[in-house]
Write an enzyme that holds these catalytic residues in place. Sequence first.
Site, PDB file in Angstrom:
ATOM      1  N   GLY A 296     -25.327   2.914 -36.863  1.00  0.00           N
ATOM      2  CA  GLY A 296     -23.918   3.148 -36.544  1.00  0.00           C
ATOM      3  C   GLY A 296     -23.280   1.913 -35.941  1.00  0.00           C
ATOM      4  O   GLY A 296     -22.078   1.666 -36.114  1.00  0.00           O
ATOM      5  N   ALA A 297     -24.104   1.124 -35.240  1.00  0.00           N
ATOM      6  CA  ALA A 297     -23.563  -0.074 -34.597  1.00  0.00           C
ATOM      7  C   ALA A 297     -23.050  -1.067 -35.647  1.00  0.00           C
ATOM      8  O   ALA A 297     -22.117  -1.823 -35.393  1.00  0.00           O
ATOM      9  CB  ALA A 297     -24.622  -0.709 -33.711  1.00  0.00           C
TER      10      ALA A 297
ATOM     11  N   GLY B 173      -7.126   3.012  -1.336  1.00  0.00           N
ATOM     12  CA  GLY B 173      -6.407   4.254  -1.598  1.00  0.00           C
ATOM     13  C   GLY B 173      -5.775   4.220  -2.976  1.00  0.00           C
ATOM     14  O   GLY B 173      -6.233   3.510  -3.877  1.00  0.00           O
ATOM     15  N   GLY B 174      -4.688   4.974  -3.128  1.00  0.00           N
ATOM     16  CA  GLY B 174      -4.009   5.035  -4.421  1.00  0.00           C
ATOM     17  C   GLY B 174      -3.488   3.686  -4.868  1.00  0.00           C
ATOM     18  O   GLY B 174      -3.216   3.488  -6.061  1.00  0.00           O
TER      19      GLY B 174
HETATM   20  C1  HXC Z   1       1.676  -0.172   8.393  1.00  0.00           C
HETATM   21  C2  HXC Z   1      -0.078  -1.599   8.655  1.00  0.00           C
HETATM   22  C3  HXC Z   1      -0.785  -0.946   7.647  1.00  0.00           C
HETATM   23  C4  HXC Z   1      -0.177   0.159   7.012  1.00  0.00           C
HETATM   24  C5  HXC Z   1      -1.998  -2.542   8.356  1.00  0.00           C
HETATM   25  N1  HXC Z   1      -0.876  -2.577   9.076  1.00  0.00           N
HETATM   26  N2  HXC Z   1      -1.972  -1.541   7.492  1.00  0.00           N
HETATM   27  N3  HXC Z   1       1.140  -1.214   9.027  1.00  0.00           N
HETATM   28  N4  HXC Z   1       1.067   0.499   7.414  1.00  0.00           N
HETATM   29  N5  HXC Z   1      -0.769   0.802   6.035  1.00  0.00           N
HETATM   30  C6  HXC Z   1      -0.522  -3.521  10.132  1.00  0.00           C
HETATM   31  C7  HXC Z   1      -1.318  -3.355  11.392  1.00  0.00           C
HETATM   32  O1  HXC Z   1      -0.689  -2.414  12.229  1.00  0.00           O
HETATM   33  C8  HXC Z   1      -1.264  -4.743  11.978  1.00  0.00           C
HETATM   34  O2  HXC Z   1      -0.014  -4.938  12.593  1.00  0.00           O
HETATM   35  C9  HXC Z   1      -1.288  -5.627  10.768  1.00  0.00           C
HETATM   36  O3  HXC Z   1      -0.881  -4.798   9.674  1.00  0.00           O
HETATM   37  C10 HXC Z   1      -2.653  -6.167  10.445  1.00  0.00           C
HETATM   38  O4  HXC Z   1      -3.562  -5.103  10.481  1.00  0.00           O
HETATM   39  P1  HXC Z   1      -4.951  -5.193  11.270  1.00  0.00           P
HETATM   40  O5  HXC Z   1      -5.489  -3.815  11.327  1.00  0.00           O
HETATM   41  O6  HXC Z   1      -4.755  -5.924  12.547  1.00  0.00           O
HETATM   42  O7  HXC Z   1      -5.764  -6.111  10.289  1.00  0.00           O
HETATM   43  P2  HXC Z   1      -7.301  -6.028   9.896  1.00  0.00           P
HETATM   44  O8  HXC Z   1      -8.131  -5.881  11.113  1.00  0.00           O
HETATM   45  O9  HXC Z   1      -7.532  -7.199   9.008  1.00  0.00           O
HETATM   46  O10 HXC Z   1      -7.445  -4.695   9.048  1.00  0.00           O
HETATM   47  C11 HXC Z   1      -6.805  -4.574   7.798  1.00  0.00           C
HETATM   48  C12 HXC Z   1      -6.904  -3.129   7.294  1.00  0.00           C
HETATM   49  C13 HXC Z   1      -6.389  -2.144   8.390  1.00  0.00           C
HETATM   50  C14 HXC Z   1      -8.359  -2.823   6.939  1.00  0.00           C
HETATM   51  C15 HXC Z   1      -6.069  -3.053   6.015  1.00  0.00           C
HETATM   52  O11 HXC Z   1      -5.133  -2.610   8.842  1.00  0.00           O
HETATM   53  C16 HXC Z   1      -6.237  -0.763   7.891  1.00  0.00           C
HETATM   54  O12 HXC Z   1      -7.213  -0.002   7.766  1.00  0.00           O
HETATM   55  N6  HXC Z   1      -4.991  -0.377   7.609  1.00  0.00           N
HETATM   56  C17 HXC Z   1      -4.679   0.959   7.152  1.00  0.00           C
HETATM   57  C18 HXC Z   1      -5.086   1.086   5.734  1.00  0.00           C
HETATM   58  C19 HXC Z   1      -4.734   2.436   5.183  1.00  0.00           C
HETATM   59  O13 HXC Z   1      -5.379   3.449   5.498  1.00  0.00           O
HETATM   60  N7  HXC Z   1      -3.655   2.433   4.426  1.00  0.00           N
HETATM   61  C20 HXC Z   1      -3.231   3.630   3.750  1.00  0.00           C
HETATM   62  C21 HXC Z   1      -4.141   3.715   2.530  1.00  0.00           C
HETATM   63  S1  HXC Z   1      -3.698   5.010   1.543  1.00  0.00           S
HETATM   64  P3  HXC Z   1       0.210  -5.967  13.770  1.00  0.00           P
HETATM   65  O14 HXC Z   1       1.620  -5.742  14.173  1.00  0.00           O
HETATM   66  O15 HXC Z   1      -0.801  -5.615  14.818  1.00  0.00           O
HETATM   67  O16 HXC Z   1      -0.011  -7.324  13.200  1.00  0.00           O
HETATM   68  C22 HXC Z   1      -2.571   4.354   0.600  1.00  0.00           C
HETATM   69  C23 HXC Z   1      -2.038   5.341  -0.316  1.00  0.00           C
HETATM   70  C24 HXC Z   1      -1.359   4.697  -1.446  1.00  0.00           C
HETATM   71  O17 HXC Z   1      -2.224   3.261   0.655  1.00  0.00           O
HETATM   72  C25 HXC Z   1      -0.951   5.825  -2.298  1.00  0.00           C
HETATM   73  C26 HXC Z   1      -0.417   5.374  -3.575  1.00  0.00           C
HETATM   74  C27 HXC Z   1      -0.215   6.553  -4.438  1.00  0.00           C
END
Ligand code: HXC
Length: 524
Positions: free
Chosen positions: A411-412, A171-172
């Site tokens: 040019g290079a 993501g971002g």
């Molecule tokens: C809160 C999160 C989290 C998140 C993971 N966890 N991502 N908690 N916010 N964004 C937590 C899970 O609930 C889990 O908690 C632990 O972290 C580990 O995650 P798992 O899913 O069990 O691990 P894994 O199978 O290795 O998968 C990792 C992952 C997946 C691929 C990163 O967790 C995932 O898809 N997370 C969401 C990613 C996402 O969409 N983020 C937002 C992106 S947009 P427990 O308690 O079970 O251990 C963004 C915008 C930024 O970030 C903008 C900036 C401008």
Amino acid sequence: MSYLEKLRDLAEREKKAEAGGGPERLEKQHAAGKLTARERIALLLDPGSFAELDKFVVHRCSDFEMEKQRILGDGVVTGTGTIGGRTVCVFSQDFTVFGGSLSGAHASKICKIMDLALKIGAPVIGLNDSGGARIQEGVESLGGYAEIFWRNVQASGVVPQISVILGPCAGGAVYSPAITDFIFMVENTSYMFVTGPDVIKTVTHEDVTKEALGGAETHAERSGVSHFVAPNEQACLQAVRKLVGFLPANNLDEAPVRGARVGADADPIDRPCLAIAKILPDSSSKPYDMRRLIEDVVDAGEFMEVHEGYARNLVVGFARLGGQTVGIVGNQPAHLAGCLDIAASLKGGRFVRFCDSFNIPLVTFVDVPGFLPGTEQEYGGIIKHGAKLLYAYAEATVPKLAVITRKAYGGAYDVMSSKHIRADFNFAYPTAEIAVMGPEGAINILYRKELAAAEKAGRLAEERARLVEVYRNTFANPYKAAELGYVDEVIVPEETRRMLINALKTLARKRERGPSRKHGNIPL
Ligand code: HXC
């Protein structure tokens, strides 16, 4: 509580903070082939040098019952330490705590260490392993990211910024590393993308795995987003240490000069470069590996290549000459004949600007037949992208040296650190060919009628060969350019090292300033 009890209480709190998300999640992290945030810091920094900050910070969220889950440190370990005795600022995201996701408090810790880095003029190294914005915190997390992005921009060109991707970065969140100077990735465990495979499947119906979409190889070879790839975290963190050893701490500092080496390690300043004569082929149309030539010239043959797998027609990286860090740029005849294309221009332009920001002299090895022809290049905007490299060289005020080993055409020629865009010392080998274009193309235009007549008379091949020879004798050498002072000296290749080190010494106090302005408008 007595004094001793208070000490015990502190020790317990510290232990709790150091436990991160607990033993189960820690085990899961190891099982995934990844180290923990603290193990990574221990590998990155000199032993015992880490001084932690904000160990007891917790998040402030009470939505989704988050008040029941407060973990000391809140998913990121921050602090200062040393690499080779020189101070750096570090943050290391802890995937075992809420997936290393970024809360307001987590972001504030990163911002604090970045602010400190700017204040003390130290490099910032970010070890990224995070699920992105902490979903429970909503816009507070997005605000936290933007605060980091803003600081990345403020720090750009002031302190070196290094991003190490050791897990997800999606993501971002990718935009903080993207603004930093160098991105390291690890095979099979790190990935970066703006939108993941599931979203892509929904929107464009493409099937792509995480690895193919944003794994280390993809970004090292296709997108050019990452600069270095390592087979595992240990090797990756070692490579970060090595890179930091080449760099100054900030834009007001000189790059570290490695002291004179002794014994087997010593590399004399006047060592003749004996391999070059064997590396340069007799025929000017034969490829050779520019990296080998560079290695023959620099201290102890140590060349740390940047962006090794991307735009392989241009080689860039760090080395030392007489102990002094230099940024090397070289056309690579072994790939696409060393032509400049879009990717090479982007790669070279960014590297040149990094070196210029941080007082690192540039040494350019030129062997370029021109810009790569084709509709793909023209439609892709080779005009504006090629201009970036030209702009970067012209803008750079650090000492600029060039060695024309063979071709410098069209040019290079102008772009590749020519005298006209203010390179300081330009050397050429006797094998150099400096002209508007290569002999084959040139005679087609200059002698169109003569060639047509020769074809009719059935002696095209002989006539071509004769005209190529005439052109070669006139232009395919360094002497026309030397007559005009566009080449400062035609040198014996064996002497390259000594000549470059002498030139660097001469330029040690070079001072050059462009006109006063807010900033230029590089063609982005
Ligand atoms: C809160 C999160 C989290 C998140 C993971 N966890 N991502 N908690 N916010 N964004 C937590 C899970 O609930 C889990 O908690 C632990 O972290 C580990 O995650 P798992 O899913 O069990 O691990 P894994 O199978 O290795 O998968 C990792 C992952 C997946 C691929 C990163 O967790 C995932 O898809 N997370 C969401 C990613 C996402 O969409 N983020 C937002 C992106 S947009 P427990 O308690 O079970 O251990 C963004 C915008 C930024 O970030 C903008 C900036 C401008």
